[in-house]
Design a protein around this motif. Structure first.
Motif, PDB file in Angstrom:
ATOM      1  N   ALA A  32      -1.352   3.842   4.367  1.00 36.27           N
ATOM      2  CA  ALA A  32      -2.660   3.588   3.753  1.00 36.27           C
ATOM      3  C   ALA A  32      -3.378   2.471   4.516  1.00 36.27           C
ATOM      4  O   ALA A  32      -2.756   1.735   5.300  1.00 36.27           O
ATOM      5  CB  ALA A  32      -2.470   3.197   2.295  1.00 36.27           C
ATOM      6  N   ASN A  39      10.766   9.561  12.086  1.00 36.82           N
ATOM      7  CA  ASN A  39      10.947  10.132  10.739  1.00 36.82           C
ATOM      8  C   ASN A  39      12.112  11.106  10.701  1.00 36.82           C
ATOM      9  O   ASN A  39      12.909  11.118   9.765  1.00 36.82           O
ATOM     10  CB  ASN A  39       9.672  10.869  10.325  1.00 36.82           C
ATOM     11  N   ILE A  45      -4.659 -11.344  -1.125  1.00 36.33           N
ATOM     12  CA  ILE A  45      -4.560  -9.901  -1.379  1.00 36.33           C
ATOM     13  C   ILE A  45      -5.902  -9.252  -1.056  1.00 36.33           C
ATOM     14  O   ILE A  45      -6.935  -9.618  -1.643  1.00 36.33           O
ATOM     15  CB  ILE A  45      -4.227  -9.621  -2.866  1.00 36.33           C
ATOM     16  N   SER A  56       0.877  -1.176   0.000  1.00 35.53           N
ATOM     17  CA  SER A  56       0.000   0.000   0.000  1.00 35.53           C
ATOM     18  C   SER A  56       0.912   1.222   0.000  1.00 35.53           C
ATOM     19  O   SER A  56       1.460   1.557  -1.031  1.00 35.53           O
ATOM     20  CB  SER A  56      -0.993  -0.079   1.150  1.00 35.53           C
TER      21      SER A  56
HETATM   22  C1  FAD Z   1       7.408   7.065  11.178  1.00 37.91           C
HETATM   23  C2  FAD Z   1       6.653   5.767  11.281  1.00 37.91           C
HETATM   24  C3  FAD Z   1       5.806   5.563  12.348  1.00 37.91           C
HETATM   25  C4  FAD Z   1       5.082   4.372  12.470  1.00 37.91           C
HETATM   26  N1  FAD Z   1       4.213   4.223  13.508  1.00 37.91           N
HETATM   27  C5  FAD Z   1       3.444   3.120  13.591  1.00 37.91           C
HETATM   28  C6  FAD Z   1       2.486   2.978  14.645  1.00 37.91           C
HETATM   29  O1  FAD Z   1       2.289   3.841  15.487  1.00 37.91           O
HETATM   30  N2  FAD Z   1       1.754   1.843  14.668  1.00 37.91           N
HETATM   31  C7  FAD Z   1       1.879   0.863  13.710  1.00 37.91           C
HETATM   32  O2  FAD Z   1       1.152  -0.123  13.775  1.00 37.91           O
HETATM   33  N3  FAD Z   1       2.772   0.985  12.717  1.00 37.91           N
HETATM   34  C8  FAD Z   1       3.543   2.074  12.614  1.00 37.91           C
HETATM   35  N4  FAD Z   1       4.445   2.199  11.585  1.00 37.91           N
HETATM   36  C9  FAD Z   1       4.570   1.111  10.596  1.00 37.91           C
HETATM   37  C10 FAD Z   1       3.622   1.311   9.367  1.00 37.91           C
HETATM   38  O3  FAD Z   1       3.525   2.670   9.043  1.00 37.91           O
HETATM   39  C11 FAD Z   1       2.219   0.769   9.633  1.00 37.91           C
HETATM   40  O4  FAD Z   1       2.264  -0.600   9.913  1.00 37.91           O
HETATM   41  C12 FAD Z   1       1.241   1.053   8.485  1.00 37.91           C
HETATM   42  O5  FAD Z   1      -0.071   0.736   8.838  1.00 37.91           O
HETATM   43  C13 FAD Z   1       1.608   0.361   7.188  1.00 37.91           C
HETATM   44  O6  FAD Z   1       0.796   0.905   6.181  1.00 37.91           O
HETATM   45  P1  FAD Z   1       1.287   1.020   4.667  1.00 37.91           P
HETATM   46  O7  FAD Z   1       0.127   1.434   3.852  1.00 37.91           O
HETATM   47  O8  FAD Z   1       2.487   1.844   4.551  1.00 37.91           O
HETATM   48  O9  FAD Z   1       1.608  -0.511   4.395  1.00 37.91           O
HETATM   49  P2  FAD Z   1       2.761  -1.257   3.537  1.00 37.91           P
HETATM   50  O10 FAD Z   1       4.069  -0.862   4.070  1.00 37.91           O
HETATM   51  O11 FAD Z   1       2.504  -0.946   2.104  1.00 37.91           O
HETATM   52  O12 FAD Z   1       2.403  -2.727   3.837  1.00 37.91           O
HETATM   53  C14 FAD Z   1       2.427  -3.280   5.120  1.00 37.91           C
HETATM   54  C15 FAD Z   1       2.204  -4.789   5.041  1.00 37.91           C
HETATM   55  O13 FAD Z   1       0.871  -5.042   4.605  1.00 37.91           O
HETATM   56  C16 FAD Z   1       0.853  -5.801   3.411  1.00 37.91           C
HETATM   57  N5  FAD Z   1      -0.216  -5.261   2.564  1.00 37.91           N
HETATM   58  C17 FAD Z   1      -0.319  -3.999   2.070  1.00 37.91           C
HETATM   59  N6  FAD Z   1      -1.432  -3.891   1.329  1.00 37.91           N
HETATM   60  C18 FAD Z   1      -2.043  -5.114   1.346  1.00 37.91           C
HETATM   61  C19 FAD Z   1      -3.208  -5.653   0.724  1.00 37.91           C
HETATM   62  N7  FAD Z   1      -3.998  -4.926  -0.049  1.00 37.91           N
HETATM   63  N8  FAD Z   1      -3.506  -6.968   0.939  1.00 37.91           N
HETATM   64  C20 FAD Z   1      -2.717  -7.753   1.714  1.00 37.91           C
HETATM   65  N9  FAD Z   1      -1.600  -7.287   2.318  1.00 37.91           N
HETATM   66  C21 FAD Z   1      -1.268  -5.986   2.139  1.00 37.91           C
HETATM   67  C22 FAD Z   1       2.230  -5.619   2.794  1.00 37.91           C
HETATM   68  O14 FAD Z   1       2.598  -6.732   1.984  1.00 37.91           O
HETATM   69  C23 FAD Z   1       3.104  -5.471   4.014  1.00 37.91           C
HETATM   70  O15 FAD Z   1       3.476  -6.745   4.474  1.00 37.91           O
HETATM   71  C24 FAD Z   1       5.224   3.364  11.475  1.00 37.91           C
HETATM   72  C25 FAD Z   1       6.084   3.574  10.393  1.00 37.91           C
HETATM   73  C26 FAD Z   1       6.788   4.752  10.288  1.00 37.91           C
HETATM   74  C27 FAD Z   1       7.686   4.949   9.105  1.00 37.91           C
END
Ligand code: FAD
Length: 554
Positions: A138, A405, A260, A72
């Motif tokens: 996302a 970040n 997915i 995502s």
């Molecule tokens: C500065 C920072 C702060 C953060 N703080 C937190 C926090 O407070 N809490 C927390 O939980 N996380 C946190 N995270 C980690 C991350 O941001 C979260 O887990 C977030 O929800 C991931 O969303 P994304 O859209 O970037 O997912 P992605 O990075 O795109 O994917 C995450 C996982 O989900 C899978 N995935 C994505 N889309 C689908 C789909 N459609 N179907 C099946 N699988 C899918 C991917 O394969 C991957 O394994 C943080 C990260 C950063 C960089």
């Protein structure tokens, strides 16, 4: 473009990109890894995803390296959103909010949480499991990781807000997954095999068998903490008392290794119009646990913390906030930072800062709750005060949300190395547990920041490391094993919300033991017998994978 990928072009409506710059961009997420994909695709709709899965099925024998990693927004910190074959990005097209009503919303996985949040708040509702990365992540990734954030002590994680999911499984068909009653499950698995939906029938049947035949062992394996993202959550699928069988509870947090997700039906809750925080400045970690124990009965909405280093970072790199807030917004925030700038200059910074938040229907109601807590914990003798404006509260939230970040962007010659970034133990163990973790880290002379969801006993410890050093991989593997052994001793989990990915999959054995690992492998085989979806995550990942994927160049 190679022959196999040319074949995909015939039926796939979305974009297919093999340019060098795209492959470089998608070689990273927010983890410490670098894995270069073969191709990046942007599906237009669920039909495209079905096409892609069928295409892999057809060509997998000819090319066993073919696989699909769902992505995502790519902010995953565990390496979950990177892979060496096909990366499928949903944010370009599959980002539509289809429906928002007072009790639920239907949305595609590529929708940024910030846009989803704006849409639901228009009718006074929201999905409260948002992350500290809520401006950049996302909703698909929140399902993938079973994400959670500062509201988790009151509202729990993403898993609590799923009414139903649409998922493309490894047979290349899309299924509606939702909680089934006992009779619904019985009728689903009693349809004669050999019919069109043989794959689905077999899936439910086999999973039901695995769970019921190993029920006690599975229930005992559940980490004894309020939040967990490690492993496949077999313990959450079948409720023996009611007979409910809910596969959403297994797909959430499975990092795209079982299927997915193409559409999410989220449960929403009403927003509370007012909020405020009590800030507590602690000179040492000594009384953390006692303090938490006294605060929790008041049922705050959030109980968050960050350390002195996070605060110094925010002061040093304050100018970054200009981009987010614009000139006047940053100036307003800057005025709020004067006391912290002063503390930084004179070295009088507290070791740990706690934020205790309440929300409610009126300012009066919140002030009363905050004052009650403040009076109750006054005997600790810590400096504390109730934020006198939303601007001041915002300052503390920004430090809490942004420090990772800031660290990622500004550190020279070293990199943020999230590998013990998400440990959790019950808060009652913190006084014994935290000094032991600190001693382990100090033995390696690492520089690191700490933030956390204190109310859950969940800490984000982010060391800074020179990943070009030949010793870094050894330290990462060794220190992880030591910290996780300590987590095990205190019945915790190696990941509360960031999930397993490349960095933690090999440690699942340490967390759960061989029998449960075998059940995880069986679960994966039932859903994805050809290992099409995100290989090496959740099952099959090795320590060698960690060494190979560590990004070497700064
Ligand atoms: C500065 C920072 C702060 C953060 N703080 C937190 C926090 O407070 N809490 C927390 O939980 N996380 C946190 N995270 C980690 C991350 O941001 C979260 O887990 C977030 O929800 C991931 O969303 P994304 O859209 O970037 O997912 P992605 O990075 O795109 O994917 C995450 C996982 O989900 C899978 N995935 C994505 N889309 C689908 C789909 N459609 N179907 C099946 N699988 C899918 C991917 O394969 C991957 O394994 C943080 C990260 C950063 C960089």
């Amino acid at each position: 473009m190679d022959e196999i990928i040319k074949k995909l072009q015939e039926d796939f409506k979305g974009d297919i990109d093999i340019s060098d710059s795209t492959l470089s961009t998608y070689s990273h997420d927010a983890s410490l890894f670098e894995v270069r994909p073969r191709v990046v695709v942007y599906p237009k709709d669920a039909e495209d995803i079905k096409t892609l899965v069928r295409w892999v099925n057809v060509h997998k024998e000819q090319d066993p390296t073919l696989s699909i990693t769902a992505r995502s927004a790519g902010t995953d910190m565990s390496g979950g959103a990177i892979g060496s074959s096909v990366i499928m990005d949903f944010t370009r097209y599959m980002n539509v909010i289809k429906e928002v009503t007072p009790d639920h919303a239907i949305v595609m996985p590529g929708c940024y949480y910030r846009d989803f949040d704006t849409a639901t708040k228009k009718i006074g509702r929201y999905m409260p499991a948002f992350t500290a990365s809520r401006e950049i992540n996302a909703v698909g990734g929140m399902i993938g990781n079973n994400s959670g954030g500062e509201k988790a002590i009151k509202y729990g994680k993403t898993e609590e807000y799923i009414n139903a999911l649409k998922v493309v499984l490894s047979d290349g068909n899309e299924y509606l997954i939702k909680p089934l009653t006992k009779s619904e499950l019985e009728s689903k698995i009693s349809i004669a095999p050999g019919t069109d939906n043989a794959f689905e029938i077999n899936l439910y049947l086999q999973l039901y068998k695995i769970i019921t035949e190993n029920y006690d062992e599975i229930m005992n394996a559940k980490p004894a903490v309020s939040k967990n993202s490690a492993g496949y959550y077999l313990w959450n699928v079948y409720d023996k008392a009611t007979g409910t069988f809910d596969l959403c509870r297994l797909i959430v947090g499975s990092q795209g290794t079982l299927g997915i997700v193409t559409e999410i039906n989220f449960r929403l809750v009403p927003t509370e119009p007012f909020s405020n925080i009590l800030v507590v400045f602690m000179p040492s970690l000594d009384d953390v646990s006692k303090l938490v124990t006294e605060i929790i009965p008041f049922k705050p909405d959030s109980l968050e913390t960050f350390d002195d280093k996070s605060m110094i970072l925010a002061v040093r790199f304050f100018f970054d906030f200009f981009k987010q807030l614009g000139f006047w917004g940053a100036i307003k925030l800057g005025l709020q930072f004067i006391p912290e700038a002063w503390m930084t200059a004179v070295g009088g910074i507290p070791k740990l800062i706690l934020m205790i938040e309440f929300t409610g229907q009126s300012e009066e109601e919140i002030k009363n709750k905050l004052t009650e807590v403040k009076d109750h914990i006054a005997h600790f003798g810590f400096h504390m005060h109730i934020a006198h404006s939303s601007g001041e509260a915002d300052k503390y939230w920004r430090i809490r949300h942004e420090s990772f970040n800031l660290l990622r962007k500004h550190v020279k010659n070293k990199r943020t190395a999230p590998f013990i970034d998400d440990i959790i133990v019950k808060p009652e163990y913190l006084p014994e547990f935290l000094p032991k973790v600190k001693a382990l880290l100090d033995a390696y002379k690492l520089d690191y920041t700490v933030q956390g969801h204190l109310g859950n006993g969940n800490f984000h410890i982010i060391p800074l490391m020179d990943l070009n050093s030949p010793f870094s991989a050894d330290i990462i593997l060794e220190l992880s094993a030591k910290v996780y052994s300590l987590v095990h001793e205190y019945h915790g989990s190696i990941t509360a919300e960031h999930n397993d990915g490349i960095i933690r999959t090999p440690y699942l054995l340490q967390q759960f033991g061989p029998k449960i690992i075998e059940l995880f492998q069986k679960t994966k085989n039932i859903f994805d017998p050809k290992n099409i979806f995100n290989p090496g995550k959740k099952v099959g990942g090795t320590f060698e994978d960690i060494r190979t994927a560590i990004k070497k160049k700064n």
